[in-house]
Design a protein around this motif. Structure first.
Motif, PDB file in Angstrom:
ATOM      1  N   MET A   1      24.436   4.125  31.870  1.00 13.19           N
ATOM      2  CA  MET A   1      23.333   4.684  31.124  1.00 13.19           C
ATOM      3  C   MET A   1      23.894   5.676  30.113  1.00 13.19           C
ATOM      4  SD  MET A   1      19.757   6.173  32.368  1.00 13.19           S
ATOM      5  CE  MET A   1      18.981   4.668  31.877  1.00 13.19           C
ATOM      6  N   THR A   2      23.362   5.614  28.926  1.00 15.06           N
ATOM      7  CA  THR A   2      23.851   6.489  27.871  1.00 15.06           C
ATOM      8  C   THR A   2      23.234   7.891  27.977  1.00 15.06           C
ATOM      9  OG1 THR A   2      22.087   5.983  26.302  1.00 15.06           O
ATOM     10  CG2 THR A   2      24.012   4.504  26.312  1.00 15.06           C
ATOM     11  N   ASP A   3      23.875   8.842  27.315  1.00 21.25           N
ATOM     12  CA  ASP A   3      23.335  10.209  27.279  1.00 21.25           C
ATOM     13  C   ASP A   3      21.938  10.222  26.679  1.00 21.25           C
ATOM     14  OD1 ASP A   3      25.629  11.251  28.406  1.00 21.25           O
ATOM     15  OD2 ASP A   3      26.481  11.920  26.509  1.00 21.25           O
ATOM     16  N   LYS A   4      21.716   9.388  25.674  1.00 24.34           N
ATOM     17  CA  LYS A   4      20.410   9.319  25.015  1.00 24.34           C
ATOM     18  C   LYS A   4      19.339   8.818  25.989  1.00 24.34           C
ATOM     19  CE  LYS A   4      18.168   7.524  20.889  1.00 24.34           C
ATOM     20  NZ  LYS A   4      18.337   6.759  19.649  1.00 24.34           N
ATOM     21  N   GLU A   5      19.670   7.817  26.784  1.00 24.00           N
ATOM     22  CA  GLU A   5      18.715   7.284  27.763  1.00 24.00           C
ATOM     23  C   GLU A   5      18.407   8.308  28.858  1.00 24.00           C
ATOM     24  OE1 GLU A   5      19.638   2.515  27.646  1.00 24.00           O
ATOM     25  OE2 GLU A   5      21.157   3.861  28.508  1.00 24.00           O
ATOM     26  N   ILE A   6      19.440   8.999  29.339  1.00 29.74           N
ATOM     27  CA  ILE A   6      19.235  10.042  30.351  1.00 29.74           C
ATOM     28  C   ILE A   6      18.384  11.162  29.768  1.00 29.74           C
ATOM     29  CG2 ILE A   6      20.381  11.875  31.674  1.00 29.74           C
ATOM     30  CD1 ILE A   6      20.740   9.265  33.046  1.00 29.74           C
ATOM     31  N   SER A   7      18.652  11.531  28.525  1.00 33.65           N
ATOM     32  CA  SER A   7      17.871  12.569  27.858  1.00 33.65           C
ATOM     33  C   SER A   7      16.401  12.166  27.761  1.00 33.65           C
ATOM     34  CB  SER A   7      18.448  12.839  26.467  1.00 33.65           C
ATOM     35  OG  SER A   7      17.720  13.845  25.822  1.00 33.65           O
ATOM     36  N   ALA A   8      16.143  10.904  27.456  1.00 30.85           N
ATOM     37  CA  ALA A   8      14.759  10.411  27.373  1.00 30.85           C
ATOM     38  C   ALA A   8      14.082  10.492  28.740  1.00 30.85           C
ATOM     39  CB  ALA A   8      14.740   8.977  26.844  1.00 30.85           C
ATOM     40  N   LEU A   9      14.795  10.160  29.815  1.00 30.24           N
ATOM     41  CA  LEU A   9      14.235  10.270  31.168  1.00 30.24           C
ATOM     42  C   LEU A   9      13.929  11.723  31.510  1.00 30.24           C
ATOM     43  CD1 LEU A   9      16.500   7.757  33.117  1.00 30.24           C
ATOM     44  CD2 LEU A   9      14.053   7.500  32.626  1.00 30.24           C
ATOM     45  N   ARG A  10      14.824  12.620  31.138  1.00 30.03           N
ATOM     46  CA  ARG A  10      14.585  14.048  31.382  1.00 30.03           C
ATOM     47  C   ARG A  10      13.331  14.525  30.652  1.00 30.03           C
ATOM     48  NH1 ARG A  10      20.662  15.092  30.622  1.00 30.03           N
ATOM     49  NH2 ARG A  10      21.396  15.128  32.766  1.00 30.03           N
ATOM     50  N   ASP A  11      13.154  14.065  29.416  1.00 31.73           N
ATOM     51  CA  ASP A  11      11.962  14.436  28.644  1.00 31.73           C
ATOM     52  C   ASP A  11      10.690  13.918  29.310  1.00 31.73           C
ATOM     53  OD1 ASP A  11      13.442  15.795  26.738  1.00 31.73           O
ATOM     54  OD2 ASP A  11      13.420  14.140  25.291  1.00 31.73           O
ATOM     55  N   ILE A  12      10.723  12.687  29.792  1.00 32.28           N
ATOM     56  CA  ILE A  12       9.570  12.113  30.492  1.00 32.28           C
ATOM     57  C   ILE A  12       9.227  12.959  31.713  1.00 32.28           C
ATOM     58  CG2 ILE A  12       8.845  10.140  31.903  1.00 32.28           C
ATOM     59  CD1 ILE A  12      10.514   8.378  29.912  1.00 32.28           C
ATOM     60  N   ALA A  13      10.238  13.294  32.504  1.00 27.18           N
ATOM     61  CA  ALA A  13      10.018  14.098  33.712  1.00 27.18           C
ATOM     62  C   ALA A  13       9.535  15.501  33.364  1.00 27.18           C
ATOM     63  CB  ALA A  13      11.301  14.161  34.543  1.00 27.18           C
ATOM     64  N   ARG A  14      10.105  16.107  32.339  1.00 26.26           N
ATOM     65  CA  ARG A  14       9.711  17.453  31.928  1.00 26.26           C
ATOM     66  C   ARG A  14       8.246  17.482  31.493  1.00 26.26           C
ATOM     67  NH1 ARG A  14       9.055  19.308  27.266  1.00 26.26           N
ATOM     68  NH2 ARG A  14      10.240  17.675  26.243  1.00 26.26           N
ATOM     69  N   ARG A  15       7.843  16.502  30.689  1.00 20.62           N
ATOM     70  CA  ARG A  15       6.442  16.443  30.241  1.00 20.62           C
ATOM     71  C   ARG A  15       5.502  16.257  31.432  1.00 20.62           C
ATOM     72  NH1 ARG A  15       8.774  13.340  26.115  1.00 20.62           N
ATOM     73  NH2 ARG A  15       7.993  11.430  27.052  1.00 20.62           N
ATOM     74  N   TRP A  16       5.890  15.428  32.382  1.00 18.19           N
ATOM     75  CA  TRP A  16       5.059  15.215  33.571  1.00 18.19           C
ATOM     76  C   TRP A  16       4.917  16.517  34.349  1.00 18.19           C
ATOM     77  CZ3 TRP A  16       5.261  15.791  38.763  1.00 18.19           C
ATOM     78  CH2 TRP A  16       4.264  15.165  39.506  1.00 18.19           C
ATOM     79  N   ARG A  17       6.026  17.236  34.523  1.00 19.86           N
ATOM     80  CA  ARG A  17       5.991  18.503  35.259  1.00 19.86           C
ATOM     81  C   ARG A  17       5.083  19.531  34.579  1.00 19.86           C
ATOM     82  NH1 ARG A  17       9.723  18.915  39.339  1.00 19.86           N
ATOM     83  NH2 ARG A  17      11.406  17.405  39.326  1.00 19.86           N
ATOM     84  N   LEU A  18       5.080  19.548  33.253  1.00 16.62           N
ATOM     85  CA  LEU A  18       4.212  20.482  32.530  1.00 16.62           C
ATOM     86  C   LEU A  18       2.731  20.195  32.795  1.00 16.62           C
ATOM     87  CD1 LEU A  18       6.051  20.763  29.091  1.00 16.62           C
ATOM     88  CD2 LEU A  18       5.804  22.549  30.839  1.00 16.62           C
ATOM     89  N   ARG A  19       2.387  18.930  32.958  1.00 17.53           N
ATOM     90  CA  ARG A  19       0.991  18.545  33.207  1.00 17.53           C
ATOM     91  C   ARG A  19       0.615  18.590  34.683  1.00 17.53           C
ATOM     92  NH1 ARG A  19       2.759  14.495  29.940  1.00 17.53           N
ATOM     93  NH2 ARG A  19       2.589  12.965  31.595  1.00 17.53           N
ATOM     94  N   ASN A  20       1.587  18.697  35.564  1.00 15.95           N
ATOM     95  CA  ASN A  20       1.352  18.633  37.003  1.00 15.95           C
ATOM     96  C   ASN A  20       2.061  19.788  37.701  1.00 15.95           C
ATOM     97  OD1 ASN A  20       0.017  15.788  37.426  1.00 15.95           O
ATOM     98  ND2 ASN A  20       1.665  15.526  35.942  1.00 15.95           N
ATOM     99  N   GLN A  21       1.718  21.007  37.318  1.00  9.00           N
ATOM    100  CA  GLN A  21       2.442  22.175  37.799  1.00  9.00           C
ATOM    101  C   GLN A  21       2.220  22.481  39.274  1.00  9.00           C
ATOM    102  OE1 GLN A  21       2.547  25.521  35.236  1.00  9.00           O
ATOM    103  NE2 GLN A  21       3.038  24.288  33.455  1.00  9.00           N
ATOM    104  N   GLU A  22       1.286  21.800  39.919  1.00  2.00           N
ATOM    105  CA  GLU A  22       1.114  21.995  41.356  1.00  2.00           C
ATOM    106  C   GLU A  22       2.263  21.356  42.144  1.00  2.00           C
ATOM    107  OE1 GLU A  22      -1.108  18.192  40.344  1.00  2.00           O
ATOM    108  OE2 GLU A  22      -0.774  20.118  39.405  1.00  2.00           O
ATOM    109  N   HIS A  23       3.027  20.506  41.485  1.00  4.32           N
ATOM    110  CA  HIS A  23       4.183  19.858  42.116  1.00  4.32           C
ATOM    111  C   HIS A  23       5.451  20.575  41.663  1.00  4.32           C
ATOM    112  CE1 HIS A  23       1.704  16.707  43.694  1.00  4.32           C
ATOM    113  NE2 HIS A  23       1.259  16.402  42.493  1.00  4.32           N
ATOM    114  N   ARG A  24       5.869  21.552  42.417  1.00  3.64           N
ATOM    115  CA  ARG A  24       7.066  22.336  42.093  1.00  3.64           C
ATOM    116  C   ARG A  24       8.288  21.725  42.776  1.00  3.64           C
ATOM    117  NH1 ARG A  24       5.903  25.921  38.055  1.00  3.64           N
ATOM    118  NH2 ARG A  24       3.835  26.769  38.394  1.00  3.64           N
TER     119      ARG A  24
END
Length: 83
Positions: A1-24
């Motif tokens: 997996m490329t750095d760009k692909e991993i970065s995209a996955l991190r962004d997806i997870a980060r955005r989800w966490r921002l919308r679902n802050q009850e899941h720490r």
């Protein structure tokens, strides 16, 4: 997996966490670029299908490998150790 692909996955997870802050903490589970779940810890890989990514709050990425869609994956493998 490329750095760009991993970065995209991190962004997806980060955005989800921002919308679902009850899941720490825990891990955000991503399949084919979409979040489908969250768990409070990285658990037995046999509960996930091969190819699923799990991303923790620190940006560590793991991929479920081996096994099959019916029986689940065989193990978690470090896809990237963080930033």
């Amino acid at each position: 997996m490329t750095d760009k692909e991993i970065s995209a996955l991190r962004d997806i997870a980060r955005r989800w966490r921002l919308r679902n802050q009850e899941h720490r903490g825990g891990v955000v589970l991503v399949w084919q670029g979409e979040v489908y779940g969250w768990k409070n810890s990285l658990r037995d890989a046999s509960h996930e299908r091969p190819g699923v990514y799990a991303l923790d709050e620190d940006g560590h990425a793991f991929i479920a490998e081996g096994g099959n869609d019916y029986d689940g994956a065989k193990c978690w493998v470090v896809a990237d150790s963080g930033h």
